[in-house]
Design a protein around this motif. Sequence first.
Motif, PDB file in Angstrom:
ATOM      1  N   PRO A  24       0.997  -1.138   0.193  1.00  0.00           N
ATOM      2  CA  PRO A  24       0.072  -0.007  -0.229  1.00  0.00           C
ATOM      3  C   PRO A  24       0.882   1.282   0.184  1.00  0.00           C
ATOM      4  N   THR A  25       0.342   2.270  -0.458  1.00  0.00           N
ATOM      5  CA  THR A  25       0.926   3.584  -0.469  1.00  0.00           C
ATOM      6  C   THR A  25       1.191   4.054   0.908  1.00  0.00           C
ATOM      7  N   LEU A  26       2.411   4.349   1.417  1.00  0.00           N
ATOM      8  CA  LEU A  26       2.395   4.827   2.574  1.00  0.00           C
ATOM      9  C   LEU A  26       2.114   6.542   2.899  1.00  0.00           C
ATOM     10  N   PRO A  27       1.853   6.912   3.912  1.00  0.00           N
ATOM     11  CA  PRO A  27       1.726   8.275   4.021  1.00  0.00           C
ATOM     12  C   PRO A  27       3.072   9.080   4.046  1.00  0.00           C
ATOM     13  N   ALA A  28       3.129  10.419   3.332  1.00  0.00           N
ATOM     14  CA  ALA A  28       4.436  11.076   2.960  1.00  0.00           C
ATOM     15  C   ALA A  28       5.252  11.063   4.344  1.00  0.00           C
ATOM     16  N   ALA A  29       4.701  11.253   5.420  1.00  0.00           N
ATOM     17  CA  ALA A  29       5.425  11.377   6.753  1.00  0.00           C
ATOM     18  C   ALA A  29       6.172  10.058   6.904  1.00  0.00           C
ATOM     19  N   ILE A  30       5.613   9.235   6.726  1.00  0.00           N
ATOM     20  CA  ILE A  30       6.352   7.839   6.710  1.00  0.00           C
ATOM     21  C   ILE A  30       7.586   7.721   5.848  1.00  0.00           C
ATOM     22  N   ASP A  51      -6.077   3.047  19.844  1.00  0.00           N
ATOM     23  CA  ASP A  51      -6.338   4.602  20.181  1.00  0.00           C
ATOM     24  C   ASP A  51      -7.092   4.985  19.150  1.00  0.00           C
ATOM     25  N   ALA A  52      -7.665   4.209  18.149  1.00  0.00           N
ATOM     26  CA  ALA A  52      -8.453   4.318  17.210  1.00  0.00           C
ATOM     27  C   ALA A  52      -7.908   5.168  16.089  1.00  0.00           C
ATOM     28  N   ARG A  53      -6.494   5.600  16.068  1.00  0.00           N
ATOM     29  CA  ARG A  53      -5.802   6.126  14.982  1.00  0.00           C
ATOM     30  C   ARG A  53      -5.129   5.060  14.286  1.00  0.00           C
ATOM     31  N   PRO A  54      -4.955   5.356  12.935  1.00  0.00           N
ATOM     32  CA  PRO A  54      -4.298   4.380  12.070  1.00  0.00           C
ATOM     33  C   PRO A  54      -2.838   4.265  12.295  1.00  0.00           C
ATOM     34  N   LEU A  82       7.492   0.154  13.226  1.00  0.00           N
ATOM     35  CA  LEU A  82       6.148   0.471  13.797  1.00  0.00           C
ATOM     36  C   LEU A  82       5.897   1.777  14.087  1.00  0.00           C
ATOM     37  N   PHE A  83       5.038   2.444  13.176  1.00  0.00           N
ATOM     38  CA  PHE A  83       4.826   3.924  13.193  1.00  0.00           C
ATOM     39  C   PHE A  83       3.635   3.814  13.873  1.00  0.00           C
ATOM     40  N   VAL A  84       3.452   4.980  14.803  1.00  0.00           N
ATOM     41  CA  VAL A  84       2.156   5.209  15.520  1.00  0.00           C
ATOM     42  C   VAL A  84       1.499   6.663  15.030  1.00  0.00           C
ATOM     43  N   GLY A  85       0.152   6.550  14.706  1.00  0.00           N
ATOM     44  CA  GLY A  85      -0.424   7.931  14.259  1.00  0.00           C
ATOM     45  C   GLY A  85      -0.669   8.618  15.280  1.00  0.00           C
ATOM     46  N   THR A  90      -0.042  12.669  11.604  1.00  0.00           N
ATOM     47  CA  THR A  90       1.362  12.717  11.874  1.00  0.00           C
ATOM     48  C   THR A  90       1.838  11.336  12.311  1.00  0.00           C
ATOM     49  N   TYR A  91       2.965  10.951  12.084  1.00  0.00           N
ATOM     50  CA  TYR A  91       3.266   9.432  12.444  1.00  0.00           C
ATOM     51  C   TYR A  91       4.818   9.507  13.197  1.00  0.00           C
TER      52      TYR A  91
END
Length: 192
Positions: A24-30, A51-54, A82-85, A90-91
Amino acid sequence: MLLSYLLSLLAFAGPPQAPRDPVPTLPAAIRRALPAGYAVLDAAQGDLNRDARPDWLVVLNKPNEAKTSDVGDHPTKRPLLLFVGGAGGTYALAVRTDNAVYCVDCGGMMGDPFMGLAIKQGYFTVEHYGGSAERWTRYVTFRYDPTARTWLLHRDGRERFHVLNPEQGTTTATTAKEFGRVPLATFDIYKR
């Protein structure tokens, strides 16, 4: 005679491994936070810390790993990040480990053993499959511990079977009862 020989060859080789789904396409921040010199082998999105955030898991590999890895003496390791949203898309990198995903040549005759990632409600699993006539699977599952605010080894499941007699395989699983509290950051798939 020839037919039984061909059937035994098919049984020995096993079914061809299905190609993994496209990454999948990763968010730019990641994407900006990924270390240089690596490619994204796989990624999965889900709620890793409840925490209900992706959040995102990302497995990296070196583009030339098939030439540089030596499973016996010097495996070319594959980082798991492992990136937390956070708020506003933001990540933050919560954990990086180079010892949760097997190397490209760790699967024996079956080739690359990495099969994928699965995420569900604070748990995630790294899936592997390999071997030759003796096949094996290994599913390593981690869970989020809100008290420690980290991911702990939850279950290490394995299956072994011979391709000519798969019904006689063995399945084992160890849990925290056997191995205690093992944080993702210190888990080492090469030593367990």
